[in-house]
Design an enzyme around this catalytic site. Structure first.
Site, short mmCIF file in Angstrom:
data_model
loop_
_atom_site.label_atom_id
_atom_site.label_comp_id
_atom_site.label_asym_id
_atom_site.label_seq_id
_atom_site.Cartn_x
_atom_site.Cartn_y
_atom_site.Cartn_z
CG HIS A 1 19.71 74.22 11.82
ND1 HIS A 1 19.81 73.82 10.77
CD2 HIS A 1 18.39 74.26 12.39
CE1 HIS A 1 18.49 73.39 10.40
NE2 HIS A 1 17.68 73.68 11.16
CB CYS B 1 15.85 72.03 14.66
SG CYS B 1 15.14 72.80 13.32
#
Lengths: 332, 332, 332, 332
Positions: B230, B137
């Site tokens: 993120h 990710c």
């Protein structure tokens, strides 16, 4: 910030709080009324009952040896020269004038010799007093380990990413709606402060002027949901090949100062890769120690993480340390 | 992650959930029992009543066209080759094998041609099936804007600092005692993944092998108290002088893919300096868009901030996009 | 909880840590290894190097005067009677046996006389040792102000809503995914503990048995995203008409105990309507004081807010206070 | 709140945004400029370009059928009567006048008949327009389940503790320094609103006046670190013995209204004891459903937990529902 100054000065062995000033709105009231005391130690009793004066030289007793200033920068810009001209020695946390050529900017353990720029300042400005600055909280967090690397190996480039606590913006600076379950990748003016102040702090003072460190410094500043403690990821390109162990050794042995508020060692180096952490490490040595961890070699230097308590080591404590330096050097 | 896969696959126009597998503990129970559904959309009714099978080729119907794997890497390492050997095509989010020379690692909008490494894989391993990987990710979050820069100007070095959400560690991965009023400057194995996967993704596939991008990539990974999304600060040294405007243009016009789950544009470029922010921007385009902001020139290139939804674009959505690519390319 | 015990016992003037026990997994290792020290004061050096023994009477030196137990309740249920039978005096924070008729349950400032139930216990069970319990953290938070009201005016009914910190569930008890931007209106077993323990604590000991307070107590327990400090909203129906001022006076003057860890006063009464707050007030008097505020009259009694540090006053500190009581009363 | 109104009205089938007003500072600018759009759906394009007018009857087109007001209460108190006198029908979320005898206060699913108090209002005040109020967000959260209990069994007393989200105080109402790792047991004026508004809402309208419910209502209001969604613990003393199952049945079958924004059912009753939770349940049915759980018998009635989205069901959505009621009843 003013509250942190009072909290730290009240038990200080070398200083005694003799006067307090504020904006016109608060002048004339007791400190208890003027300050809305919000930190978790009690307001010192005798300070609470002192009457707050106006922030102008005429309103301050003549026999004050040292003024601590944590004014908004626009106010600091307006009144700090008045105080210095009127003969007061000022240790200031305000961001104005920090990069002026004749205003010393110091971290006492890193560049105490820069304080003598006061002599140049007095000559140029005709002041009896003096104006000394400490750097921004995010700058203070990274400069001590960078100073250790610069002294031992030479620093040529710095990329730094910050994870900054909300207290750095003041009590009402960050709303809860902004920061719960969130991060903000921008703090106005902060990146420029880190990029300029760090080079001045790491520069050479030849008795006349400070030659700033020749290095590319690029900062990216973020606000995150922590209360206190700025954590920073730093990449430092060095002038020679250095192992992680050598870098750690240089930091762990970098000397502290022999001042009341200086921790020993100045830099705590963690071997645990997941330290330092803001909540666990911000209060080390009364919040004055710099904590470093995650030291690793890169292709061009070293990367590491560094942490400091932003309102203690990074603001109020920084100004008081500068006051201790002024005392030691005989300026007060 | 398995729940996000079910959430995304249930309404998908090209795929239909035909079988579900789990570890031996759960095999034989209904999906409703096996999964403790924790996301804020309801569990799809017909999926809830499906019986979960064991994770082994014999337990899966022969006529399944495509398997999605989000296994712990040690399990993936053990069973994914079995499935590929047994003739199944596997789109996997597990971290094992990602950097193996004959395992394609793709972001469909960035390096769709790498998927043909499957032909090499089949020849070398004698598989009827195939194994395709999506990256980690935190890698996915930064690679699309880097791909835009690489294509237009050439990328020579990357320093990247991450501010990662707790969901990236799984439902129980980060305790509340660890992260409230705190940040953790270490995520085990994450830095190495970013440093290797990004260079493979940005590399050239010549029909036989992928030549990784020649660039120094150094990552510093942090966990912060956000739920999803993120955020990353990136410094990219470029092979030529580039203005912030040129960099923004390259990113904003970088083409997306013509796949069901691909957003258009792939990269949203913000002019507001305080964006992207995790809570405000993670759900853009069903959580599949990459958001970039804070683009600035440095002495040696460009710095910027990038954000992606870590469990959608960064995990379940990434695997499904790879499934769509496999379909488009005729592998299923 | 074990760590808090060590943190508080290490500097204690009356107690000295002579032995440490743990489950079989950890027995034989050093305390440094067995405990993953996570609180923000350093692990005491000499304790860190002590070898941890098994939790069974044969593994503990005979000359130990007092055992502190913070075992999981199922383990406490199994082994605490063994220790008491073997002659050890045990001060326990474990929830087992708290409402047994011959097991004293005490808050030393509130019902110190109940400790003499030990004589009944010894007679009935034939023990040379003894077993003394402190209540659950959420019970401790509300009982001192209720005791002040009961003594002065009589308490007939209590409705109580809790806002409990995550540390109450242990280090890994609440995941970050569960609690960030959230609250959970259920803590298993907690409501029943508050409803029974409070009535036993406020009951009368006649030398033979404790007659529980006749009052309806109904609790509703919530977990919120705070680290330490349980805040509770309490409605108390009283046996007579009472003004807010009278209630405040009763609480503020409720006597403390003359024990090392007892604060003075026991109950801090705030006039500010927005206090107590967990982060600002949990550490008052080393985390042992009860903070009360928001006292208001209702149609049938009084409502107020109360706060205590759940792992200090509510757990480790509670056990140690009970130890001090055992010492004062001559049981050790 | 204004932004939530625009967000909900833009796609509404019965209403069309024809004019927008603001304080003098913003009048004359585009809505895009006047509003700093902060919610996570995009600002509707055509609304963004509308010019904002002053908040006075002369500045609003005559042919507007319905005004939505979410003014600060002091402003609402000053200008709402002017609009009503000038012939406008106003659906207001502002807290002023809510308990005035001739101002209807409605939750359309609970007391739609109260809207006819408008006829009394018009007669007494000589208005062509009308003024209709919705209650405070914390009141709305508890009243629907209480209405179900009142109708079926009779409610005699209510104790209620709230765990309120920060959005209830407005975007800048709660600073991050106040609420991270903390809770605040006081929200100015909130307790009184809950105690009075709930009794008016649950009262009987006889065509001339509303007779408030005779019940003791005592509220204790807390702010906690959640973004949206008020969670409340309620104790309701009832006029007859009622089992938890009977109470659940009364709530689950309490009828909704046949209005566009009304959810069906009005009240979702959870069997899971740890639900509802703010983050998981606040968005049910577009944020308009009331979620209830934890239903238990007490000695004198029932205790339960209830949750509603405070800025949707509790504010903007409440005003729009009242607008739909005005339309259905023929007042516009």
């Amino acid at each position: 910030m003013g509250q942190r100054l009072v909290q730290l000065l009240d038990p200080h062995p070398d200083f005694e709080i003799a006067a307090l000033t504020a904006s016109e709105d608060s002048a004339g009231t007791s400190y208890r009324e003027a300050a809305k005391w919000r930190i978790d130690t009690p307001i010192p009793g005798h300070v609470a009952e002192m009457t707050v004066g106006a922030t102008e030289p005429e309103a301050v007793p003549d026999d004050i040896d040292l003024l601590f200033s944590s004014l908004p920068s626009s106010v600091g810009e307006a009144v700090e020269p008045d105080f210095a001209e009127a003969g007061y020695v000022v240790s200031s946390n305000s961001s104005n004038f920090r990069t002026d050529p004749d205003v010393p900017l110091t971290i006492p353990e890193v560049n105490p010799d820069h304080v003598d720029l006061i002599d140049v300042q007095r000559e140029q400005r005709g002041w009896d007093g003096a104006l000394l600055k400490n750097p921004n909280c995010s700058t203070i967090t990274m400069v001590p380990p960078l100073a250790a690397l610069e002294e031992a190996f030479g620093v040529e480039r710095v990329d730094v990413s910050t994870l900054q606590a909300v207290s750095g913006a003041g009590y009402s600076g960050v709303t809860s709606m902004e920061i719960i379950d969130n991060a903000i990748p921008h703090i106005g003016g902060e990146e420029a402060k880190m990029e300029t102040e760090s080079r001045k702090l790491l520069g050479e003072f030849d008795g006349t002027e400070v030659e700033w460190l020749e290095a590319d410094v690029a900062a990216s500043c973020n606000r995150i949901p922590t209360l206190d403690g700025h954590l920073e990821n730093v990449w430092a390109d060095l002038a020679m090949d250095v192992s992680a162990e050598e870098a750690a050794e240089a930091m762990a042995t970098y000397p502290s100062a022999d001042l009341h508020s200086s921790p020993d060692p100045l830099i705590k180096v963690f071997e645990e890769p997941d330290r330092p952490q803001p909540r666990l490490d911000r209060n080390r040595e009364d919040g004055m120690q710099i904590s470093v961890g995650g030291i690793q070699e890169t292709e061009t230097g070293i990367q590491f993480n560094t942490l400091a308590h932003n309102t203690l080591r990074g603001a109020a404590g920084a100004s008081i340390l500068n006051g201790e330096l002024l005392l030691e050097k005989g300026y007060i």
